[in-house]
Write a protein that holds these residues in place. Structure first.
Motif, short mmCIF file in Angstrom:
data_model
loop_
_atom_site.label_atom_id
_atom_site.label_comp_id
_atom_site.label_asym_id
_atom_site.label_seq_id
_atom_site.Cartn_x
_atom_site.Cartn_y
_atom_site.Cartn_z
N PRO A 131 4.27 3.98 -5.24
CA PRO A 131 4.97 4.89 -6.14
C PRO A 131 4.76 6.33 -5.66
N PRO A 132 5.62 7.26 -6.06
CA PRO A 132 5.50 8.65 -5.59
C PRO A 132 4.52 9.48 -6.43
N VAL A 133 3.52 8.81 -7.01
CA VAL A 133 2.58 9.47 -7.91
C VAL A 133 1.16 9.12 -7.50
N LEU A 134 0.29 10.11 -7.46
CA LEU A 134 -1.11 9.84 -7.16
C LEU A 134 -1.80 9.29 -8.39
N GLY A 135 -2.26 8.07 -8.29
CA GLY A 135 -2.94 7.41 -9.40
C GLY A 135 -3.66 6.19 -8.86
N VAL A 136 -4.03 5.27 -9.75
CA VAL A 136 -4.77 4.08 -9.36
C VAL A 136 -4.03 3.27 -8.30
N LEU A 137 -2.71 3.16 -8.45
CA LEU A 137 -1.94 2.34 -7.52
C LEU A 137 -1.93 2.91 -6.11
N MET A 138 -1.68 4.22 -5.99
CA MET A 138 -1.68 4.81 -4.66
C MET A 138 -3.07 4.81 -4.05
N VAL A 139 -4.09 5.06 -4.85
CA VAL A 139 -5.46 5.01 -4.35
C VAL A 139 -5.78 3.63 -3.81
N ASN A 140 -5.35 2.59 -4.52
CA ASN A 140 -5.55 1.22 -4.06
C ASN A 140 -4.83 0.96 -2.75
N ALA A 141 -3.58 1.42 -2.67
CA ALA A 141 -2.78 1.18 -1.47
C ALA A 141 -3.38 1.88 -0.25
N LEU A 142 -3.88 3.09 -0.45
CA LEU A 142 -4.48 3.83 0.65
C LEU A 142 -5.81 3.20 1.07
N ALA A 143 -6.58 2.75 0.10
CA ALA A 143 -7.88 2.15 0.41
C ALA A 143 -7.73 0.81 1.12
N ALA A 144 -6.60 0.14 0.91
CA ALA A 144 -6.41 -1.20 1.45
C ALA A 144 -5.91 -1.22 2.88
N CYS A 145 -5.38 -0.10 3.36
CA CYS A 145 -4.65 -0.14 4.63
C CYS A 145 -5.46 0.40 5.80
N GLU A 146 -4.93 0.13 7.00
CA GLU A 146 -5.51 0.68 8.22
C GLU A 146 -4.58 1.71 8.85
N ARG A 147 -3.31 1.74 8.39
CA ARG A 147 -2.37 2.74 8.85
C ARG A 147 -1.46 3.18 7.70
N ILE A 148 -1.19 4.49 7.66
CA ILE A 148 -0.32 5.04 6.63
C ILE A 148 0.94 5.60 7.28
N LEU A 149 2.07 5.19 6.78
CA LEU A 149 3.35 5.73 7.21
C LEU A 149 3.87 6.63 6.09
N VAL A 150 4.24 7.85 6.44
CA VAL A 150 4.72 8.81 5.45
C VAL A 150 6.17 9.17 5.77
N PRO A 151 7.13 8.47 5.16
CA PRO A 151 8.53 8.85 5.38
C PRO A 151 8.81 10.21 4.74
N VAL A 152 9.53 11.05 5.47
CA VAL A 152 9.84 12.39 4.97
C VAL A 152 11.31 12.69 5.26
N GLN A 153 12.07 12.93 4.22
CA GLN A 153 13.46 13.33 4.41
C GLN A 153 13.49 14.68 5.13
N THR A 154 14.37 14.79 6.11
CA THR A 154 14.42 16.02 6.90
C THR A 154 15.22 17.10 6.17
N GLU A 155 14.60 17.62 5.12
CA GLU A 155 15.11 18.78 4.39
C GLU A 155 13.92 19.48 3.74
#
Length: 257
Positions: A131-155
């Motif tokens: 989700p686009p919100v920093l909370g329990v879910l994003m913290v879990n997702a970041l803690a679980a991974c070995e690589r983070i992909l950050v898609p960014v619209q070019t604007e």
């Protein structure tokens, strides 16, 4: 199992498209892939025509049952997709209540990691859509991974949102005493517009080698594929967008080897 998290603290930048595209290509290459939807809006889940509100289990149940969770329970929560080798752990609207109901309880930050670890022999890749919100879910997702992909619209408005995301990664890396492998993926690039060209230049100037050296272009085939509930590489294998995600996957594979 390799675990990649697709995250950004701004919506509409291509997180779900990136998750679906990479997952589809990996599955077509013969890899066993698990997609994990942690967004209460459940866009990734609905992409495959799954109405998670009618399911008995979802990601939410990982948190409800976290103290006694076992492999068989997690396997029962998974749903197959129309593509062989590609399964999904669906999201539900109940996830929107997670921070309020359980956010202050102990042991909440590693629920997703422990659940994924139970499936280590079942899959080659797990891709987590955030989700686009920093909370329990994003913290879990970041803690679980070995690589983070950050898609960014070019604007440029999207670049402001990227600042928040990179700040979050910095704070998380300090608190967890680990360095995240991070790749910024420029998306929705339109070479005909000055805005896209200038935004890409700014990305490279600010973040350097963390930015993927190529881009994902604007491609209407992504929208058409979602209407057909097919991964883009099945719907339009020769499209510009699919070509870009194939190149991204090759790039990421080289980084990990």
């Amino acid at each position: 199992m390799k675990v990649w998290t697709i995250a950004n603290q701004k919506g509409g930048v291509g997180k779900t498209t990136t998750t679906v595209s990479l997952g589809g290509i990996l599955a077509e290459r013969g890899k066993r892939v698990l997609l994990i939807d942690t967004d209460p809006h459940a866009s990734l889940t609905y992409y495959f025509g799954i109405d998670s509100e009618e399911l008995d289990n979802s990601v939410f149940d990982l948190f409800l049952q976290r103290k006694n969770l076992n492999k068989e329970q997690v396997l029962q929560m998974l749903c197959p997709t129309t593509l062989p080798n590609l399964d999904i752990l669906p999201a539900t609207m109940a996830l929107a209540t997670l921070d309020r109901r359980m956010g202050n309880q102990g042991g909440m930050g590693l629920v997703l990691k422990k659940s994924i670890d139970l499936l280590g022999d079942e899959y080659d890749y797990a891709l987590i859509d955030c989700p686009p919100v920093l909370g329990v879910l994003m913290v879990n997702a970041l803690a679980a991974c070995e690589r983070i992909l950050v898609p960014v619209q070019t604007e440029f408005l999207a670049l402001k949102g990227l600042e928040r995301m990179m700040r979050t990664l910095y704070l998380m890396s300090r608190s967890q005493k680990r360095d995240y492998k991070c790749t910024i993926v420029p998306t929705m690039f339109d070479k005909r517009t000055r805005a896209s060209l200038e935004a890409y230049k700014e990305l490279k100037k600010t973040y350097g080698d963390v930015v993927w050296s190529s881009v994902v272009p604007v491609d209407t085939k992504f929208r058409d594929a979602s209407l057909e509930q097919l991964v883009p590489s099945m719907y339009a294998p020769k499209s510009r967008g699919v070509f870009a995600y194939n190149a991204l996957l090759t790039f990421l594979s080289e980084l990990d080897n």
